[in-house]
Write a protein that holds these residues in place. Structure first.
Motif, PDB file in Angstrom:
ATOM      1  N   GLN A 104      -1.455 -11.544   0.239  1.00 38.63           N
ATOM      2  CA  GLN A 104      -1.285 -11.718   1.660  1.00 38.63           C
ATOM      3  C   GLN A 104      -0.345 -10.603   2.319  1.00 38.63           C
ATOM      4  O   GLN A 104       0.650 -10.666   1.959  1.00 38.63           O
ATOM      5  CB  GLN A 104      -0.781 -13.072   2.017  1.00 38.63           C
ATOM      6  N   VAL A 105      -1.012  -9.491   3.012  1.00 36.43           N
ATOM      7  CA  VAL A 105      -0.187  -8.397   3.409  1.00 36.43           C
ATOM      8  C   VAL A 105      -0.377  -8.023   4.810  1.00 36.43           C
ATOM      9  O   VAL A 105      -1.467  -7.811   5.484  1.00 36.43           O
ATOM     10  CB  VAL A 105      -0.779  -7.032   2.777  1.00 36.43           C
ATOM     11  N   SER A 106       0.683  -8.324   5.542  1.00 36.82           N
ATOM     12  CA  SER A 106       0.571  -8.182   6.966  1.00 36.82           C
ATOM     13  C   SER A 106       1.737  -7.220   7.454  1.00 36.82           C
ATOM     14  O   SER A 106       2.851  -7.298   7.220  1.00 36.82           O
ATOM     15  CB  SER A 106       0.734  -9.657   7.725  1.00 36.82           C
ATOM     16  N   LEU A 107       1.211  -5.884   8.021  1.00 32.51           N
ATOM     17  CA  LEU A 107       2.118  -4.872   8.550  1.00 32.51           C
ATOM     18  C   LEU A 107       1.905  -4.931   9.915  1.00 32.51           C
ATOM     19  O   LEU A 107       0.829  -4.448  10.622  1.00 32.51           O
ATOM     20  CB  LEU A 107       2.007  -3.566   7.919  1.00 32.51           C
ATOM     21  N   ALA A 108       3.164  -5.127  10.680  1.00 34.12           N
ATOM     22  CA  ALA A 108       2.893  -4.982  12.124  1.00 34.12           C
ATOM     23  C   ALA A 108       1.995  -6.086  12.641  1.00 34.12           C
ATOM     24  O   ALA A 108       1.199  -5.798  13.654  1.00 34.12           O
ATOM     25  CB  ALA A 108       2.592  -3.791  12.759  1.00 34.12           C
ATOM     26  N   GLY A 109       1.767  -7.339  12.141  1.00 35.37           N
ATOM     27  CA  GLY A 109       0.730  -8.052  12.477  1.00 35.37           C
ATOM     28  C   GLY A 109      -0.755  -7.806  12.051  1.00 35.37           C
ATOM     29  O   GLY A 109      -1.510  -8.705  12.533  1.00 35.37           O
ATOM     30  N   ILE A 110      -0.756  -6.715  11.500  1.00 37.50           N
ATOM     31  CA  ILE A 110      -2.195  -6.371  10.994  1.00 37.50           C
ATOM     32  C   ILE A 110      -2.408  -6.687   9.577  1.00 37.50           C
ATOM     33  O   ILE A 110      -1.653  -6.398   8.642  1.00 37.50           O
ATOM     34  CB  ILE A 110      -2.501  -4.778  11.172  1.00 37.50           C
ATOM     35  N   ASP A 111      -3.394  -7.780   9.415  1.00 38.99           N
ATOM     36  CA  ASP A 111      -3.697  -8.051   7.982  1.00 38.99           C
ATOM     37  C   ASP A 111      -4.661  -6.970   7.314  1.00 38.99           C
ATOM     38  O   ASP A 111      -5.752  -6.675   7.620  1.00 38.99           O
ATOM     39  CB  ASP A 111      -4.681  -9.314   8.013  1.00 38.99           C
ATOM     40  N   LEU A 112      -3.872  -6.769   6.178  1.00 41.43           N
ATOM     41  CA  LEU A 112      -4.605  -5.588   5.163  1.00 41.43           C
ATOM     42  C   LEU A 112      -5.175  -6.011   4.033  1.00 41.43           C
ATOM     43  O   LEU A 112      -4.735  -6.954   3.315  1.00 41.43           O
ATOM     44  CB  LEU A 112      -3.483  -4.517   4.932  1.00 41.43           C
ATOM     45  N   GLN A 113      -6.190  -5.712   3.690  1.00 37.88           N
ATOM     46  CA  GLN A 113      -7.104  -5.928   2.530  1.00 37.88           C
ATOM     47  C   GLN A 113      -6.636  -5.248   1.100  1.00 37.88           C
ATOM     48  O   GLN A 113      -6.428  -3.946   1.420  1.00 37.88           O
ATOM     49  CB  GLN A 113      -8.665  -5.694   2.559  1.00 37.88           C
ATOM     50  N   PHE A 114      -6.392  -5.904   0.029  1.00 38.17           N
ATOM     51  CA  PHE A 114      -5.968  -5.374  -1.139  1.00 38.17           C
ATOM     52  C   PHE A 114      -7.100  -4.529  -1.615  1.00 38.17           C
ATOM     53  O   PHE A 114      -8.282  -4.718  -1.687  1.00 38.17           O
ATOM     54  CB  PHE A 114      -5.715  -6.448  -2.139  1.00 38.17           C
ATOM     55  N   ARG A 115      -6.937  -3.222  -2.229  1.00 31.08           N
ATOM     56  CA  ARG A 115      -7.592  -2.095  -2.590  1.00 31.08           C
ATOM     57  C   ARG A 115      -8.362  -1.515  -1.395  1.00 31.08           C
ATOM     58  O   ARG A 115      -8.130  -0.221  -1.394  1.00 31.08           O
ATOM     59  CB  ARG A 115      -8.713  -2.851  -3.507  1.00 31.08           C
ATOM     60  N   GLN A 116      -8.677  -2.175  -0.644  1.00 26.79           N
ATOM     61  CA  GLN A 116      -9.623  -1.503   0.463  1.00 26.79           C
ATOM     62  C   GLN A 116      -8.558  -0.551   1.545  1.00 26.79           C
ATOM     63  O   GLN A 116      -8.723   0.490   1.928  1.00 26.79           O
ATOM     64  CB  GLN A 116     -10.331  -2.334   1.368  1.00 26.79           C
ATOM     65  N   ASP A 117      -7.392  -1.330   1.862  1.00 29.41           N
ATOM     66  CA  ASP A 117      -6.413  -0.828   2.941  1.00 29.41           C
ATOM     67  C   ASP A 117      -4.983  -0.616   2.122  1.00 29.41           C
ATOM     68  O   ASP A 117      -4.437   0.491   2.575  1.00 29.41           O
ATOM     69  CB  ASP A 117      -6.222  -1.697   3.951  1.00 29.41           C
ATOM     70  N   VAL A 118      -4.778  -1.317   0.841  1.00 29.02           N
ATOM     71  CA  VAL A 118      -3.351  -1.344   0.602  1.00 29.02           C
ATOM     72  C   VAL A 118      -3.446  -1.524  -1.045  1.00 29.02           C
ATOM     73  O   VAL A 118      -4.321  -2.384  -1.341  1.00 29.02           O
ATOM     74  CB  VAL A 118      -2.271  -2.146   1.427  1.00 29.02           C
ATOM     75  N   VAL A 119      -2.495  -1.012  -1.856  1.00 26.03           N
ATOM     76  CA  VAL A 119      -2.349  -1.317  -3.249  1.00 26.03           C
ATOM     77  C   VAL A 119      -0.537  -1.648  -3.348  1.00 26.03           C
ATOM     78  O   VAL A 119       0.021  -0.897  -3.075  1.00 26.03           O
ATOM     79  CB  VAL A 119      -2.760  -0.443  -4.055  1.00 26.03           C
ATOM     80  N   LEU A 120      -0.360  -2.795  -3.882  1.00 26.76           N
ATOM     81  CA  LEU A 120       1.131  -3.297  -3.885  1.00 26.76           C
ATOM     82  C   LEU A 120       1.186  -4.000  -5.160  1.00 26.76           C
ATOM     83  O   LEU A 120       0.431  -4.310  -5.803  1.00 26.76           O
ATOM     84  CB  LEU A 120       1.561  -4.006  -2.593  1.00 26.76           C
ATOM     85  N   GLY A 121       2.612  -3.626  -5.650  1.00 25.52           N
ATOM     86  CA  GLY A 121       3.144  -4.132  -6.722  1.00 25.52           C
ATOM     87  C   GLY A 121       4.447  -4.291  -6.854  1.00 25.52           C
ATOM     88  O   GLY A 121       5.085  -3.879  -5.942  1.00 25.52           O
ATOM     89  N   SER A 122       4.858  -5.122  -7.907  1.00 30.02           N
ATOM     90  CA  SER A 122       6.218  -5.158  -8.192  1.00 30.02           C
ATOM     91  C   SER A 122       6.637  -5.075  -9.633  1.00 30.02           C
ATOM     92  O   SER A 122       6.063  -5.679 -10.493  1.00 30.02           O
ATOM     93  CB  SER A 122       6.565  -6.650  -7.691  1.00 30.02           C
ATOM     94  N   ARG A 123       7.746  -4.309  -9.814  1.00 31.32           N
ATOM     95  CA  ARG A 123       8.057  -4.198 -11.211  1.00 31.32           C
ATOM     96  C   ARG A 123       9.340  -4.805 -11.363  1.00 31.32           C
ATOM     97  O   ARG A 123      10.307  -4.289 -11.815  1.00 31.32           O
ATOM     98  CB  ARG A 123       8.354  -2.599 -11.546  1.00 31.32           C
ATOM     99  N   HIS A 124       9.351  -6.084 -11.292  1.00 34.12           N
ATOM    100  CA  HIS A 124      10.415  -7.212 -11.532  1.00 34.12           C
ATOM    101  C   HIS A 124       9.936  -8.441 -12.197  1.00 34.12           C
ATOM    102  O   HIS A 124       8.737  -8.719 -11.970  1.00 34.12           O
ATOM    103  CB  HIS A 124      10.923  -7.515 -10.209  1.00 34.12           C
ATOM    104  N   ASP A 125      10.601  -8.880 -12.955  1.00 34.72           N
ATOM    105  CA  ASP A 125       9.896 -10.065 -13.557  1.00 34.72           C
ATOM    106  C   ASP A 125      10.250 -11.451 -12.811  1.00 34.72           C
ATOM    107  O   ASP A 125      11.579 -11.969 -12.830  1.00 34.72           O
ATOM    108  CB  ASP A 125      11.069 -10.288 -15.121  1.00 34.72           C
ATOM    109  N   ASN A 126       9.369 -11.535 -11.855  1.00 34.74           N
ATOM    110  CA  ASN A 126       9.354 -12.368 -10.953  1.00 34.74           C
ATOM    111  C   ASN A 126       8.039 -13.061 -10.761  1.00 34.74           C
ATOM    112  O   ASN A 126       7.018 -12.422 -10.938  1.00 34.74           O
ATOM    113  CB  ASN A 126       9.815 -12.107  -9.454  1.00 34.74           C
ATOM    114  N   ASN A 127       7.798 -14.279 -10.518  1.00 38.80           N
ATOM    115  CA  ASN A 127       6.495 -15.130 -10.561  1.00 38.80           C
ATOM    116  C   ASN A 127       5.956 -14.895  -9.184  1.00 38.80           C
ATOM    117  O   ASN A 127       4.839 -15.083  -9.273  1.00 38.80           O
ATOM    118  CB  ASN A 127       6.710 -16.531 -10.690  1.00 38.80           C
TER     119      ASN A 127
END
Length: 550
Positions: A104-127
Motif C-alpha cells: 500500500q503506497v500513497s504519495l501525496a494522496g496518489i495510490d501507486l501500484q507496485f512494479r507498475q509505478d514504484v518498487v520499494l523494499g526495506s533492508r531491516h529485520d522487521n515483519n
C-alpha cells in the motif's frame, strides 16, 4: 585526511584524464608465452553455468550449490589450491530481505501500484513496514560533496522524512558547465551512494526517480532487479540501525504526478537541481505499508590460488561474479534469469585463464608471483562478495598487486580497439596497452561513461582500498565489415536482455573477440607476474594517496 575522503575519492575517479599515462616510461615487458584458449571449453562453461538447471545462480539457492560445486571441481582439476585452509569456499554472511508485493503506497494522496509505478523494499529485520504521513522532501541529486562545494541536504533536518532523489549526478544534465565530471558519472550518481547518504542524513526513507537516459537502463531493469529476494551483507547492529527504513524507485511519470499534486514542475526542479544544490519541501506526505521478512544464510566466494615460484606472497587477482538474479516464480512463461552474458561468460573467462596459467606452471613456466582467482557472490546485489573479501582478505591487501575483473565478455566478434572502463587510473593500464598492441589494437575509454561502469563491478571494491584494478574488454570498432554486420544483428537480438530472462546462451555467438580479450588479460598478468613492479595510481586519481604511481 578528512572524514569524507572515501566519498571524495570515488567521486573523482572518472575525472582522471590519463595525462600521467601518456608520459610514463613504458614498463619493461616479459617475453609473452604463446597460449591457445579452448573456445569449445569456454563455450561449454558458459552454456552449463547459464543453463536452466542452475536456476539463474541466485545466492543461497540450489543454483548457488550447483555453481560452487562446478567451479570448485574445475579449479581442483587444474591443480589450483583452495585458498581457505584448503577449501575453495569463503563464507560470506548474508541476509535476504523479501518485501511483499502486496504494498500500500500513497504519495501525496496518489495510490501507486507496485512494479507498475514504484518498487520499494526495506533492508531491516522487521515483519512489517508501516509509515504514516511522513513528509516528502525533494533533495535534488541527494549529494553531499564537500570537494565540489555541493550539499543537497544543506540546512534541512531529514529525521522522519523521505527523500525524493534524482538519478545520476549534475554533470549528466549540464555536461558543458564543468560540473562534477560531465557526462562521466561519478560515484555520487550511483544508487548505492544515494541510499547511503540518505541514511547518514538520518532520513526515514529514500526514493529515486527513475529516468532511462541518466540511469542508462530502462524501468524493466529496476523491476526485475529490485523485486523479490534482495540480499545484503550482515552488518554490525549500529550500522544496521542507522540505515533508512525504506528504499526504492519510482517511475518518471509517477514522479511527475507527485510533483504536479504538490503544485510544482518536476522538469523545472530538475533543471534547478542540476544548476546548484537544492532541497524543496514538497508539503506532501507518504504512507507506506507492506510485509517484510529477513532470512540469514551464508553465501560463498570461490577462491583458488596458483602459488608463485619466488614471490609467492604477492598476489595478482582475477575476479568475476558467478551470481545472477535467479528465478521469478510469479512470471508467466520463462521464469529464469539465466545470466549467460552477465556473468556466466566472465566466470568462464577466469576459468579459461586459470587453466592456461596452470598449464604453463606444470610445464615449468609458472609465474614468480601467485595468481588468485575469485569467483564472487552477490555482485548483482551491490558487490557483496568482493566487498566482503576486500574487508576480510584471505591474502593481505597490501600484498595484492593488482586486480583484473571480467564482467560480461565480448560476444560481438573481434575488434580493432580495446575498451578500458574509467581509462586513465593507474599504471596497470600500461600492461593492457602493451598486450593489446601485440594484437594491433588500441586502448580506448568506454563509449558511455554516463553509465558509471567503473563503480558497478567487483574491481571497485579493491580500487577503494588503493589496489590498482581494471575492468576492460571488447571494443566498439569491429574488425571488418562481416563482423560489423554480425554485431549489428546480434546487438538487435540481445536488445533488452540485460537483467532479463532473454540473457541466455546462444550457440550462434561469435566468441573470437572474447578470446582476444582473455589473451590481453593473460599477457598483462603474465608480464606483471614475472617482475617486481608494483603499479600505482596516477596523480590525477583520487586513489593516488593510497598507492601512488612511482
Amino acid at each position: 585526511m578528512k572524514r569524507w575522503f572515501p566519498f571524495c575519492a570515488v567521486a573523482l575517479l572518472s575525472a582522471c584524464n590519463g595525462d600521467d599515462a601518456s608520459t610514463i616510461t613504458p614498463i619493461a615487458q616479459v617475453a609473452p608465452i604463446s597460449v591457445s584458449f579452448d573456445e569449445q571449453r569456454f563455450r561449454a562453461d558458459i552454456k552449463t553455468l547459464s543453463s536452466d538447471k542452475f536456476e539463474g545462480r541466485a545466492p543461497t539457492t540450489l543454483g548457488e550449490k550447483l555453481t560452487l560445486d562446478y567451479l570448485s571441481a574445475a579449479f581442483k582439476e587444474m591443480g589450483l589450491s583452495g585458498a581457505v585452509n584448503g577449501s575453495y569456499l569463503q563464507p560470506v554472511p548474508m541476509v535476504s530481505y523479501t518485501a511483499s508485493e502486496q504494498q500500500q503506497v500513497s504519495l501525496a494522496g496518489i495510490d501507486l501500484q507496485f512494479r507498475q509505478d514504484v518498487v520499494l523494499g526495506s533492508r531491516h529485520d522487521n515483519n512489517q513496514v508501516s509509515i504514516n504521513d511522513a513528509p516528502l522532501v525533494f533533495v535534488g541529486y541527494g549529494i553531499n560533496a564537500p570537494e565540489y562545494n555541493w550539499n543537497d541536504y544543506q540546512d534541512i533536518d531529514m529525521q522522519g522524512k523521505i527523500a525524493v532523489i534524482l538519478v545520476n549526478d549534475p554533470g549528466f544534465a549540464h555536461p558543458d558547465e564543468q560540473k562534477f565530471n560531465g557526462k562521466a558519472m561519478t560515484y555520487y550518481g550511483r544508487w548505492s551512494y544515494k541510499f547511503e547518504e540518505a541514511s547518514r542524513q538520518g532520513a526515514l526513507g529514500a526514493i529515486i526517480i527513475h529516468d532511462t537516459k541518466p540511469a542508462s537502463y530502462p524501468w524493466s531493469v529496476v523491476e526485475n532487479s529490485w523485486t523479490g529476494l534482495q540480499q545484503d551483507l550482515v552488518l554490525a547492529k549500529a550500522e544496521q540501525d542507522a540505515r533508512i527504513q525504506v528504499e526504492g524507485w519510482i517511475t518518471l511519470n509517477s514522479a511527475k504526478r507527485l510533483f504536479d499534486k504538490a503544485g510544482l514542475s518536476l522538469s523545472a526542479l530538475m533543471d534547478r537541481a542540476a544548476d546548484s544544490a537544492l532541497n524543496v519541501d514538497l508539503a506532501q506526505t507518504a504512507s507506506i505499508k507492506f510485509a517484510n521478512k529477513a532470512e540469514y544464510a551464508d553465501s560463498y566466494n570461490v577462491v583458488a590460488t596458483l602459488t608463485g615460484s619466488s614471490q609467492a606472497d604477492e598476489h595478482i587477482v582475477f575476479t568475476a561474479h558467478w551470481d545472477h538474479i535467479g528465478k521469478d516464480d510469479s512470471k508467466e512463461g520463462d521464469q529464469i534469469y539465466n545470466g549467460a552474458l552477465d556473468n556466466a561468460s566472465g566466470t568462464a573467462g577466469i576459468l579459461e585463464i586459470a587453466r592456461q596459467f596452470a598449464k604453463q606452471a606444470k610445464a615449468g613456466k609458472g609465474l614468480k608471483r601467485s595468481v588468485t582467482f575469485i569467483a564472487t557472490t552477490g555482485e548483482e546485489q551491490g558487490l557483496l562478495g568482493s566487498r566482503y573479501y576486500a574487508a576480510n582478505p584471505i591474502y593481505p591487501i597490501d600484498k595484492t598487486v593488482a586486480v583484473f575483473n571480467l564482467d560480461s565478455t565480448n560476444i560481438y566478434g573481434k575488434t580493432k580497439d580495446y575498451t578500458i572502463v574509467g581509462k586513465g587510473q593507474s599504471e596497470l593500464e600500461v600492461y593492457l596497452n602493451q598486450a593489446a598492441a601485440t594484437q594491433n589494437r588500441v586502448t580506448t575509454g568506454e563509449s558511455n561513461p554516463a553509465s558509471g561502469g567503473f563503480f558497478r563491478s567487483d574491481h571497485f571494491s579493491f580500487a577503494k582500498l588503493g589496489v590498482p584494478a581494471v575492468f576492460a574488454g571488447g571494443g566498439v570498432e569491429p574488425l571488418d565489415e562481416a563482423t560489423a554486420q554480425y554485431k549489428a544483428a546480434m546487438s538487435d537480438s540481445m536488445k533488452g536482455c540485460y537483467h532479463n530472462v532473454c540473457d541466455h546462451y546462444r550457440p550462434e555467438w561469435d566468441l573470437s573477440g572474447a578470446l582476444q580479450d582473455l589473451a590481453v588479460y593473460y599477457q598483462a598478468a603474465q608480464s606483471l607476474g614475472n617482475n617486481q613492479h608494483w603499479p600505482g595510481y596516477y596523480a590525477a586519481s583520487e586513489f593516488h594517496p593510497l598507492r601512488p604511481a612511482k
